[in-house]
Design an enzyme around this catalytic site. Structure first.
Site, PDB file in Angstrom:
ATOM      1  N   ASP A 133     -63.608-121.988 -41.160  1.00  0.00           N
ATOM      2  CA  ASP A 133     -62.752-120.849 -41.482  1.00  0.00           C
ATOM      3  C   ASP A 133     -62.627-120.642 -42.990  1.00  0.00           C
ATOM      4  O   ASP A 133     -62.132-119.606 -43.428  1.00  0.00           O
ATOM      5  CB  ASP A 133     -61.350-121.048 -40.902  1.00  0.00           C
ATOM      6  CG  ASP A 133     -61.339-121.085 -39.387  1.00  0.00           C
ATOM      7  OD1 ASP A 133     -62.323-120.616 -38.778  1.00  0.00           O
ATOM      8  OD2 ASP A 133     -60.357-121.587 -38.815  1.00  0.00           O
TER       9      ASP A 133
ATOM     10  N   ARG B 200     -72.752-100.262 -23.584  1.00  0.00           N
ATOM     11  CA  ARG B 200     -71.357-100.680 -23.532  1.00  0.00           C
ATOM     12  C   ARG B 200     -70.787-100.863 -24.943  1.00  0.00           C
ATOM     13  O   ARG B 200     -71.470-100.642 -25.934  1.00  0.00           O
ATOM     14  CB  ARG B 200     -71.224-101.983 -22.742  1.00  0.00           C
ATOM     15  CG  ARG B 200     -71.653-101.857 -21.293  1.00  0.00           C
ATOM     16  CD  ARG B 200     -71.488-103.165 -20.560  1.00  0.00           C
ATOM     17  NE  ARG B 200     -71.955-103.076 -19.181  1.00  0.00           N
ATOM     18  CZ  ARG B 200     -71.938-104.090 -18.326  1.00  0.00           C
ATOM     19  NH1 ARG B 200     -71.483-105.274 -18.703  1.00  0.00           N
ATOM     20  NH2 ARG B 200     -72.388-103.914 -17.093  1.00  0.00           N
TER      21      ARG B 200
ATOM     22  N   GLY C  43     -61.198-118.448 -36.046  1.00  0.00           N
ATOM     23  CA  GLY C  43     -60.469-118.035 -37.242  1.00  0.00           C
ATOM     24  C   GLY C  43     -59.030-117.802 -36.868  1.00  0.00           C
ATOM     25  O   GLY C  43     -58.628-116.675 -36.571  1.00  0.00           O
ATOM     26  N   ARG C  44     -58.243-118.865 -36.844  1.00  0.00           N
ATOM     27  CA  ARG C  44     -56.869-118.777 -36.347  1.00  0.00           C
ATOM     28  C   ARG C  44     -55.918-118.187 -37.375  1.00  0.00           C
ATOM     29  O   ARG C  44     -55.063-117.370 -37.048  1.00  0.00           O
ATOM     30  CB  ARG C  44     -56.379-120.156 -35.913  1.00  0.00           C
ATOM     31  CG  ARG C  44     -57.152-120.721 -34.751  1.00  0.00           C
ATOM     32  CD  ARG C  44     -56.782-122.161 -34.488  1.00  0.00           C
ATOM     33  NE  ARG C  44     -55.375-122.329 -34.190  1.00  0.00           N
ATOM     34  CZ  ARG C  44     -54.762-123.497 -34.143  1.00  0.00           C
ATOM     35  NH1 ARG C  44     -55.435-124.603 -34.397  1.00  0.00           N
ATOM     36  NH2 ARG C  44     -53.483-123.570 -33.856  1.00  0.00           N
TER      37      ARG C  44
ATOM     38  N   LEU D 232     -70.213-122.566 -30.582  1.00  0.00           N
ATOM     39  CA  LEU D 232     -71.577-122.320 -31.042  1.00  0.00           C
ATOM     40  C   LEU D 232     -71.614-122.070 -32.547  1.00  0.00           C
ATOM     41  O   LEU D 232     -72.626-122.300 -33.201  1.00  0.00           O
ATOM     42  CB  LEU D 232     -72.176-121.120 -30.301  1.00  0.00           C
ATOM     43  CG  LEU D 232     -72.535-121.362 -28.838  1.00  0.00           C
ATOM     44  CD1 LEU D 232     -72.949-120.054 -28.177  1.00  0.00           C
ATOM     45  CD2 LEU D 232     -73.644-122.397 -28.725  1.00  0.00           C
TER      46      LEU D 232
END
Length: 364
Positions: free
Chosen positions: A138, A173, A181-182, A282
């Site tokens: 992050d 779509r 990424g909190r 991932l």
């Protein structure tokens, strides 16, 4: 000199190059290196009077032990998310110090994110020689421009976003791709910009669906292939939808992620099909890219040089493109987030480059 090294928090590519660099730099000085398994948890599991526990949670590091590990992702020392001050039986800082003393460890290098490095700063304040190395995909450790793991996470994300375009386009779509990424949306912002997605929702700016959804609808209609792509930070908030408990690690959050919630709103309000993908682990899987190998090697070498010169209680950093170091408690002094005013158009949900001259390489 006998030094220790541990890794804590989430794994990222680049940790093993740093472990190798610390080990080889120390060996060149004639020092002994001990790796502690499972971060701070490993130290708490060690009973200095029990050789079996020492063998289970330590690993002697020599040239052979670190041969080739720079090509591997993750950490050979394993990891945990634990602060010895917050365990159920109270503050165990004294136990950590007792173990280090009993094993003859004279200084320790700690590789971690905000949680791991906060205890590192605490240990240094108690008088133990510590050098901390910031790592997190992050890139949100306050006090350094760069953390090990960030470049690889961005590279992985861009590759995956572009690969997903084939499925999103084939089915006409709207793709919703959720990235870790909190607290900081920097990884999502940069990955979304480099992959040139239509819209990017970051953790720092709540999403107004009355504005975001019409934009995505227009994006889809304006493209001959009739599809659109939106990247969203794991920690983003969406007006009018049920919130997520972001105080828990991802492995403990079972409710629908923010990407799933956004997709439900797209389908309900726009009547458009979606492709939803959370890249999640991932992003931190596999071998490090060239940048994270380079930074891992450099941070490890600098850490040993600081110990050699008796300048401990420091956190190694990259600042303005140069390797440096700051007081180890610097990360406690603030929160690192995206410069929304300078780098993000909150109305358009897109990265913006207000200026380039004089900006660092990653434009943060």
């Amino acid at each position: 000199m006998h030094i220790g090294i541990l890794t804590g928090g989430g794994d990222v590519p680049g940790l093993n190059p740093c472990i190798r660099s610390v080990t080889l730099s120390a060996i060149a000085l004639g020092w002994r290196v001990t790796g502690f398994r499972r971060g701070w948890e490993g130290l708490l599991k060690i009973d200095p009077d029990d050789p079996a526990s020492i063998a289970a949670y330590t690993r002697p590091l020599d040239r052979e032990a670190v041969r080739g590990i720079d090509r591997m992702g993750g950490t050979i020392l394993h990891t945990s998310r634990l602060d010895p001050r917050t365990v159920t039986d109270g503050d165990r800082s004294d136990h950590v110090l007792r173990v280090l003393d009993a094993l003859g460890v004279e200084a320790i290098v700690t590789l971690g994110g905000d949680g791991t490095l906060r205890f590192s700063a605490h240990l240094a304040a108690l008088g133990f020689p510590v050098i901390s190395v910031p790592k997190t995909m992050d890139n949100d450790v306050f006090g350094t421009d760069y953390c090990i793991g960030f470049s690889t996470a961005v590279s992985r994300s861009v590759e995956a976003i572009n690969a997903l375009r084939t499925t999103i386009e084939s089915h006409e779509r709207i793709g919703v791709i959720e990235l870790f990424g909190r607290r900081s949306g920097e990884t999502a912002l940069l990955a979304g910009f480099l992959a040139q997605v239509d819209r990017t929702v970051i953790a720092e700016v709540p999403a107004d669906l009355d504005r975001l959804l019409p934009l995505l609808g227009r994006d889809k209609k304006s493209r001959p292939a009739n599809y659109a792509v939106c990247v969203i930070s794991e920690g983003a908030t969406i007006g009018g939808t049920e919130g997520n408990d972001m105080t828990k690690p991802a492995s403990q959050r079972f409710e629908a992620g923010v990407g799933q919630r956004l997709a439900r709103e797209i389908e309900a309000r726009l009547k458009q099909g979606t492709v939803v993908q959370s890249l999640a682990y991932l992003m931190r899987a596999g071998e490090p890219d060239a940048m994270d190998r380079m930074v891992g090697f450099a941070f490890g070498g600098l850490a040993v040089q600081l110990i050699q010169s008796k300048r401990t209680g420091r956190m190694v950093t990259l600042s303005d493109g140069k390797y440096s170091h700051v007081p180890i408690d610097t990360l406690l002094g603030g929160t690192k987030t995206v410069d929304v005013g300078g780098l993000y158009d909150a109305d358009a949900y897109r990265a913006k480059l207000m200026r380039i001259e004089g900006m660092p390489m990653f434009l943060y």
